[in-house]
Design a protein around this motif. Sequence first.
Motif, short mmCIF file in Angstrom:
data_model
loop_
_atom_site.label_atom_id
_atom_site.label_comp_id
_atom_site.label_asym_id
_atom_site.label_seq_id
_atom_site.Cartn_x
_atom_site.Cartn_y
_atom_site.Cartn_z
N LEU A 4 66.57 64.27 43.34
CA LEU A 4 65.51 63.61 42.45
C LEU A 4 66.03 64.54 41.11
CD1 LEU A 4 62.27 63.37 44.01
CD2 LEU A 4 63.37 61.92 42.95
N LEU A 63 68.74 62.27 38.99
CA LEU A 63 68.14 61.44 37.86
C LEU A 63 68.64 61.04 36.13
CD1 LEU A 63 66.20 59.36 41.01
CD2 LEU A 63 68.78 59.85 40.66
N ARG A 64 68.00 61.70 36.20
CA ARG A 64 67.70 62.22 34.68
C ARG A 64 68.22 63.71 33.86
NH1 ARG A 64 66.44 57.29 35.05
NH2 ARG A 64 64.93 56.37 34.31
N PHE A 106 59.63 60.16 33.69
CA PHE A 106 59.46 60.25 34.86
C PHE A 106 59.06 60.68 35.38
CE2 PHE A 106 63.63 62.04 37.70
CZ PHE A 106 63.36 61.65 38.48
N GLY A 111 59.79 54.38 35.51
CA GLY A 111 60.29 56.06 35.80
C GLY A 111 59.58 56.26 37.33
N ILE A 132 58.80 57.23 41.17
CA ILE A 132 58.99 57.55 42.66
C ILE A 132 57.81 57.76 43.07
CG2 ILE A 132 60.37 58.66 43.68
CD1 ILE A 132 62.47 58.47 42.67
N ASP A 187 60.54 52.64 40.64
CA ASP A 187 61.47 52.10 40.32
C ASP A 187 62.58 51.70 41.03
OD1 ASP A 187 63.72 51.72 38.33
OD2 ASP A 187 62.51 53.19 36.58
N ASP A 204 65.65 51.14 39.91
CA ASP A 204 67.15 51.67 39.49
C ASP A 204 67.39 53.64 39.57
OD1 ASP A 204 67.84 49.20 37.71
OD2 ASP A 204 67.01 49.87 36.15
N LEU A 205 66.03 54.30 39.72
CA LEU A 205 66.10 55.43 40.38
C LEU A 205 66.43 55.07 41.73
CD1 LEU A 205 62.74 56.50 38.75
CD2 LEU A 205 65.03 56.99 38.29
#
Length: 332
Positions: free
Chosen positions: A107, A110-111, A168, A192, A194, A216, A218-219
């Motif tokens: 996780l 992811l950012r 997020f 944003g 999960i 999300d 995209d995530l």
Amino acid sequence: MAEPSQFAAVQDPAQATASAGGARDHGGNLAAAIARFGGLREDWIDLSTGINPAPYPLPPLMAEDWTALPDRDAQQALIDAARSFWRVPEGADILAAPGASALIARLPALRPARTVQITTPTYNEHAAAFDHCGWQILDHGPAEAQVVVHPNNPDGHLWQPDEINAPFCVIDESFCDICPEQSLIARASASGTIILKSFGKFWGLAGLRLGFAIGDPDLIAGLRAAMGPWAVSGPALRIGAHALNNHDWATTTRLELADAASRLDQLMQQAGAQTVGGTDLFRLYDVEDASAWQDRLARAHIWSRIFPYSSRFLRLGLPPADRWSQLETALL
């Protein structure tokens, strides 16, 4: 949940997680307890984890579950069952993985690494994963990311939606299947966000290694690329779909777990412990000396959970139905 004064012994679980060598503090490790206190493995009850002691009955498996690569139909059957069981909102994507811990480890990537709020005490794998990826961990916000365990481990705290507000957000609902009415799954379609689900806790099949990320798209796409094409085994796909489609079993199990948790509280309170939190899969107690209590139970071949950040916290899972007398005798 306990009043703040009851958590005064907590010093800094995040620092404990990132201790020398990056060691994590977990339940389990029954082999070490046996080596120290003796006995055979069958003599012991492992109450150091929050795993249902009455696991979901395994359905028959087919030969191809073991011999063939997991096919798309089997994967879709599991995802469809998960979407129905957790009432996943439209617009949210779902990814199955080999355990929630495999998702937790991925996780933070992811950012970009910035600041993440992880309020302690809580499950320490989240802080370890974010720390490994270079994030600065804060106990309080605001921050670019936020992780909440809902209900929390070890105190059972339930978060309110307005307390979760970072760009997020990771909501770990590994223990929320015992209280589905408290789930924050409605947030899964938000940008944003999960939500994590664990199959090993409520269904009692931790060795199957099955977990889910919901949120999300995209995530989820980023996680899917990181996990690869055959992350979940054929047996896990079949067993998981079978269990998630069995809503009657889930309803009955929640009632049985609630009764068992109440029984455990009564036993521990009679022995002098104070209940300060937990869920229907594990209970958290305040005792004068947690290490002494753990040793006392271990001499009766019962393994419990204590914490490096508190000298008073003792956590117990639920005994199997045929082993309650062993705990009752140890508490006399």
